[in-house]
Scaffold this active site. Structure first.
Site, PDB file in Angstrom:
ATOM      1  N   LYS A   1      -6.695   3.531  -5.038  1.00 43.72           N
ATOM      2  CA  LYS A   1      -6.508   4.626  -4.091  1.00 43.72           C
ATOM      3  C   LYS A   1      -5.768   5.714  -4.868  1.00 43.72           C
ATOM      4  CE  LYS A   1      -4.838   5.307   0.654  1.00 43.72           C
ATOM      5  NZ  LYS A   1      -5.989   6.011   1.230  1.00 43.72           N
TER       6      LYS A   1
HETATM    7  N1  PMP Z   1     -11.855   3.722   2.879  1.00 42.57           N
HETATM    8  C1  PMP Z   1     -11.261   4.813   2.372  1.00 42.57           C
HETATM    9  C2  PMP Z   1     -12.016   5.679   1.433  1.00 42.57           C
HETATM   10  C3  PMP Z   1      -9.935   5.122   2.721  1.00 42.57           C
HETATM   11  O1  PMP Z   1      -9.326   6.207   2.227  1.00 42.57           O
HETATM   12  C4  PMP Z   1      -9.246   4.290   3.635  1.00 42.57           C
HETATM   13  C5  PMP Z   1      -7.835   4.631   4.046  1.00 42.57           C
HETATM   14  N2  PMP Z   1      -6.894   4.129   3.141  1.00 42.57           N
HETATM   15  C6  PMP Z   1      -9.909   3.162   4.139  1.00 42.57           C
HETATM   16  C7  PMP Z   1     -11.203   2.910   3.733  1.00 42.57           C
HETATM   17  C8  PMP Z   1      -9.211   2.227   5.074  1.00 42.57           C
HETATM   18  O2  PMP Z   1      -8.205   1.503   4.407  1.00 42.57           O
HETATM   19  P1  PMP Z   1      -6.893   1.000   5.138  1.00 42.57           P
HETATM   20  O3  PMP Z   1      -7.332   0.157   6.280  1.00 42.57           O
HETATM   21  O4  PMP Z   1      -6.168   0.229   4.115  1.00 42.57           O
HETATM   22  O5  PMP Z   1      -6.163   2.206   5.597  1.00 42.57           O
END
Ligand code: PMP
Length: 308
Positions: free
Chosen positions: A159
């Site tokens: 991320k």
């Molecule tokens: N996909 C992307 C591209 C994201 O940015 C996020 C947000 N972090 C998610 C999926 C969902 O991840 P999470 O449940 O960990 O927030």
């Protein structure tokens, strides 16, 4: 969505005034996207604010940092304490939490290894990401013409700030075309994720979500929802999906820290199911919000109480 200002931001080990949490315009991360970050939520519970899956988020931050050889100068424990401190300092019962570790000011050029690393944690009140009514009515999405960056160009396992410019293209396209959000396919044509959410479909009572190897982020809400669904007796599979699997689903929904569990009511102008939140999505939303509020003892370990 506008940011609601609060009082303090945690910056490199100290709580500073919101307006003083600034960086230099020549910071490396601004020019080359060389930061790693997290999006976390704290929820209001009868025992005060509680952070949802704090350890998992900090572990993912560490994995993202490792991938980019970015050494975070604070331990996991220090960042966990800092997260609780900044929520307490702002006296928030519920909030969004944005930790970021980034290459700061001092070096120019693509090489990031000599630039200093700064770490900040900001918190602020943030409502439903795709709108309060979306949680019931669902959102309309478009399959983007932009493909999701593959694991050998920009690793979806991380991320990292710069990687989001891919999702930014998809998000702009969907908004300009009158939709609420985009879903990106990978270069092979399989469904990956939204610009900030993972995707699930429901078919004949079975839940399916793309495997992370398709190129989606290893979402923390995705894993929590898979666990909640299995505990409710649903079969959950991770399989590659093509766009018609979304069109023909009984139900379709997004998961994400910001989006929580948001129904998808239309994909490329095809109405999904009854065109509003389906029964399985509703049940999972209920289980999700009960767990976030500390109402289900079974998931007590998913919450870190700020005032413990
Ligand atoms: N996909 C992307 C591209 C994201 O940015 C996020 C947000 N972090 C998610 C999926 C969902 O991840 P999470 O449940 O960990 O927030």
């Amino acid at each position: 969505m506008p940011i609601t200002e609060v009082e303090k931001i945690w910056m490199d080990g100290e709580l500073v005034d919101w307006r003083d949490a600034t960086i230099h315009v020549l910071s490396h991360a601004l020019h080359y996207g060389s930061g790693v970050f997290e999006g976390i939520r704290a929820y209001e519970t009868p025992r005060g604010a509680a952070v949802w899956h704090l350890d998992e988020h900090l572990h993912r931050l560490a994995r993202s940092a490792k991938l980019y050889h970015l050494d975070i100068p604070f331990s996991h424990e220090a960042l966990a304490e800092a997260t609780k401190d900044v929520i307490r300092a702002n006296r928030l019962d519920a909030c969004y939490i944005r930790p970021i570790a980034f290459r700061g000011y001092g070096e120019m050029g693509v090489n990031p290894l000599l630039a200093p690393v700064n770490v900040t944690i900001a918190v602020w009140p943030w409502g439903a990401y795709l709108g309060e009514e979306a949680l019931e009515q669902g959102v309309r999405i478009k399959i983007s013409s932009w493909r999701r960056n593959g694991p050998n160009s920009l690793p979806s396992a991380a991320k990292a700030t710069g990687q989001y410019i891919n999702g930014v293209l998809a998000k702009i396209e969907s908004l300009k075309a009158g939709y609420d959000e985009a879903i990106m396919l990978n270069e092979q044509g399989s469904v990956t994720d939204g610009s900030g959410e993972n995707v699930f479909i429901v078919r004949g009572g079975v839940l399916t979500t793309p495997p992370i190897q398709a190129g989606c982020l290893d979402g923390i809400t995705r894993v929590a929802v898979m666990t909640l669904a299995r505990d409710l007796g649903y079969e959950v599979t991770q399989e590659n999906l093509v766009r018609t699997d979304l069109y023909n689903a009984d139900e379709c929904f997004f998961t994400g820290t910001a989006a929580e569990v948001t129904p998808i009511r239309e994909v490329d102008d095809r109405v999904i199911g009854e065109g509003h939140r389906g029964p399985v999505t509703k049940e999972l939303q209920g289980a999700f919000f009960a767990a976030t509020k500390g109402e289900n003892e079974k998931y007590a370990s998913w919450l870190t109480y700020v005032n413990a």
